[in-house]
Design a protein around this motif. Structure first.
Motif, PDB file in Angstrom:
ATOM      1  N   GLU A 170     -38.397 -24.450 -20.828  1.00 37.64           N
ATOM      2  CA  GLU A 170     -37.371 -23.184 -20.862  1.00 37.64           C
ATOM      3  C   GLU A 170     -36.422 -23.214 -19.768  1.00 37.64           C
ATOM      4  O   GLU A 170     -36.527 -23.314 -18.643  1.00 37.64           O
ATOM      5  CB  GLU A 170     -38.204 -22.102 -21.224  1.00 37.64           C
ATOM      6  CG  GLU A 170     -37.288 -20.710 -20.565  1.00 37.64           C
ATOM      7  CD  GLU A 170     -37.532 -18.897 -20.727  1.00 37.64           C
ATOM      8  OE1 GLU A 170     -37.687 -18.503 -20.438  1.00 37.64           O
ATOM      9  OE2 GLU A 170     -38.277 -19.283 -22.244  1.00 37.64           O
ATOM     10  N   LEU A 171     -35.480 -23.295 -20.140  1.00 43.32           N
ATOM     11  CA  LEU A 171     -34.238 -24.049 -19.001  1.00 43.32           C
ATOM     12  C   LEU A 171     -33.499 -22.169 -18.734  1.00 43.32           C
ATOM     13  O   LEU A 171     -33.053 -21.668 -20.023  1.00 43.32           O
ATOM     14  CB  LEU A 171     -33.265 -24.419 -19.419  1.00 43.32           C
ATOM     15  CG  LEU A 171     -33.815 -25.974 -19.182  1.00 43.32           C
ATOM     16  CD1 LEU A 171     -33.129 -26.854 -19.531  1.00 43.32           C
ATOM     17  CD2 LEU A 171     -35.482 -26.299 -18.281  1.00 43.32           C
ATOM     18  N   ALA A 172     -32.632 -22.414 -17.426  1.00 44.34           N
ATOM     19  CA  ALA A 172     -31.622 -21.380 -17.712  1.00 44.34           C
ATOM     20  C   ALA A 172     -29.972 -22.190 -17.177  1.00 44.34           C
ATOM     21  O   ALA A 172     -30.586 -23.293 -15.902  1.00 44.34           O
ATOM     22  CB  ALA A 172     -31.841 -20.385 -16.581  1.00 44.34           C
ATOM     23  N   ILE A 173     -29.168 -21.972 -18.112  1.00 44.84           N
ATOM     24  CA  ILE A 173     -27.914 -23.063 -17.703  1.00 44.84           C
ATOM     25  C   ILE A 173     -26.837 -21.613 -17.742  1.00 44.84           C
ATOM     26  O   ILE A 173     -27.078 -20.421 -17.235  1.00 44.84           O
ATOM     27  CB  ILE A 173     -27.748 -22.605 -18.995  1.00 44.84           C
ATOM     28  CG1 ILE A 173     -28.689 -23.405 -20.429  1.00 44.84           C
ATOM     29  CG2 ILE A 173     -26.363 -23.537 -18.879  1.00 44.84           C
ATOM     30  CD1 ILE A 173     -28.602 -25.346 -19.265  1.00 44.84           C
ATOM     31  N   PHE A 174     -26.416 -22.008 -16.317  1.00 45.52           N
ATOM     32  CA  PHE A 174     -25.173 -21.078 -15.371  1.00 45.52           C
ATOM     33  C   PHE A 174     -23.690 -21.966 -16.174  1.00 45.52           C
ATOM     34  O   PHE A 174     -23.672 -23.182 -15.482  1.00 45.52           O
ATOM     35  CB  PHE A 174     -25.654 -20.908 -14.417  1.00 45.52           C
ATOM     36  CG  PHE A 174     -27.048 -20.441 -13.890  1.00 45.52           C
ATOM     37  CD1 PHE A 174     -26.897 -18.903 -14.049  1.00 45.52           C
ATOM     38  CD2 PHE A 174     -28.129 -20.532 -14.062  1.00 45.52           C
ATOM     39  CE1 PHE A 174     -27.669 -18.534 -13.593  1.00 45.52           C
ATOM     40  CE2 PHE A 174     -29.103 -20.305 -13.848  1.00 45.52           C
ATOM     41  CZ  PHE A 174     -29.328 -18.579 -13.765  1.00 45.52           C
ATOM     42  N   ARG A 175     -22.941 -21.451 -16.146  1.00 47.10           N
ATOM     43  CA  ARG A 175     -21.068 -21.652 -15.713  1.00 47.10           C
ATOM     44  C   ARG A 175     -21.051 -20.650 -14.833  1.00 47.10           C
ATOM     45  O   ARG A 175     -20.483 -19.938 -15.003  1.00 47.10           O
ATOM     46  CB  ARG A 175     -20.503 -21.016 -16.809  1.00 47.10           C
ATOM     47  CG  ARG A 175     -18.750 -21.974 -16.871  1.00 47.10           C
ATOM     48  CD  ARG A 175     -18.611 -21.497 -18.531  1.00 47.10           C
ATOM     49  NE  ARG A 175     -17.679 -21.899 -18.790  1.00 47.10           N
ATOM     50  CZ  ARG A 175     -16.770 -21.379 -19.781  1.00 47.10           C
ATOM     51  NH1 ARG A 175     -17.285 -20.486 -20.921  1.00 47.10           N
ATOM     52  NH2 ARG A 175     -15.213 -21.653 -20.388  1.00 47.10           N
ATOM     53  N   THR A 176     -20.451 -22.179 -14.020  1.00 49.62           N
ATOM     54  CA  THR A 176     -19.803 -21.062 -12.660  1.00 49.62           C
ATOM     55  C   THR A 176     -18.663 -20.366 -12.765  1.00 49.62           C
ATOM     56  O   THR A 176     -17.621 -21.599 -13.895  1.00 49.62           O
ATOM     57  CB  THR A 176     -19.991 -21.775 -11.108  1.00 49.62           C
ATOM     58  OG1 THR A 176     -19.330 -23.463 -11.643  1.00 49.62           O
ATOM     59  CG2 THR A 176     -21.396 -22.112 -11.091  1.00 49.62           C
ATOM     60  N   SER A 177     -17.941 -20.083 -11.564  1.00 52.37           N
ATOM     61  CA  SER A 177     -16.526 -19.444 -12.155  1.00 52.37           C
ATOM     62  C   SER A 177     -15.481 -20.418 -12.223  1.00 52.37           C
ATOM     63  O   SER A 177     -14.654 -20.753 -12.223  1.00 52.37           O
ATOM     64  CB  SER A 177     -16.179 -18.730 -10.599  1.00 52.37           C
ATOM     65  OG  SER A 177     -16.320 -19.313  -9.556  1.00 52.37           O
ATOM     66  N   ASP A 178     -16.038 -21.763 -11.081  1.00 52.52           N
ATOM     67  CA  ASP A 178     -14.685 -22.824 -11.606  1.00 52.52           C
ATOM     68  C   ASP A 178     -14.980 -23.773 -13.016  1.00 52.52           C
ATOM     69  O   ASP A 178     -14.967 -24.913 -13.118  1.00 52.52           O
ATOM     70  CB  ASP A 178     -14.589 -23.861 -10.005  1.00 52.52           C
ATOM     71  CG  ASP A 178     -16.486 -25.031 -10.432  1.00 52.52           C
ATOM     72  OD1 ASP A 178     -16.834 -24.026 -10.703  1.00 52.52           O
ATOM     73  OD2 ASP A 178     -17.021 -25.345  -9.523  1.00 52.52           O
ATOM     74  N   GLY A 179     -16.260 -23.655 -13.951  1.00 53.18           N
ATOM     75  CA  GLY A 179     -16.301 -23.696 -15.263  1.00 53.18           C
ATOM     76  C   GLY A 179     -17.226 -25.171 -15.187  1.00 53.18           C
ATOM     77  O   GLY A 179     -17.377 -26.031 -15.983  1.00 53.18           O
ATOM     78  N   ALA A 180     -17.960 -25.393 -13.954  1.00 47.24           N
ATOM     79  CA  ALA A 180     -18.768 -25.921 -13.958  1.00 47.24           C
ATOM     80  C   ALA A 180     -20.373 -25.908 -14.541  1.00 47.24           C
ATOM     81  O   ALA A 180     -20.637 -24.626 -14.449  1.00 47.24           O
ATOM     82  CB  ALA A 180     -19.459 -26.676 -12.306  1.00 47.24           C
TER      83      ALA A 180
END
Length: 113
Positions: free
Chosen positions: A30-40
């Motif tokens: 089970e993973l947590a995926i994050f998209r940062t404000s700069d799109g990464a």
């Protein structure tokens, strides 16, 4: 023992809102995926390195840091390292884009006899 890289498609880019964690399953993790404000994009195991554990997907993202939602530990999304004065590490996984599809890579051990 060798290792094999396995890629998992985890959803379209537009389903990952900036600075909001999303829980996905890749293989048996089970993973947590994050998209940062700069799109990464960053993927970490959805388990706090704190001794009492807990999910990370509900954490707050600022820059490339994640703040653990239960213990407020500051975790570098690039390396998985917990920042001082706390200590620990969370597993991180490479994320790539294939067109508008987000993919996560996992290394799997292969045992040969």
């Amino acid at each position: 023992m060798d290792s094999v890289k396995q890629e998992y498609a985890v959803g379209p880019v537009q389903s990952f809102l900036p600075q909001i964690g999303r829980v996905v399953t890749a293989g048996n993790l089970e993973l947590a995926i994050f998209r940062t404000s700069d799109g990464a994009f960053y993927a970490v195991e959805n388990s706090s390195p704190h001794p009492k554990g807990g999910p990370l997907a509900e954490g707050i993202v600022s820059g490339h840091y994640l703040y653990d939602p239960l213990y407020d530990w500051k975790i570098d999304l690039r390396s998985g390292e917990v920042q001082a004065p706390d200590h620990g590490t969370v597993a991180t996984f490479p994320v790539s884009l294939d067109g508008d599809i987000v993919k996560v890579s996992l290394q799997q051990a292969v045992f040969q006899s």
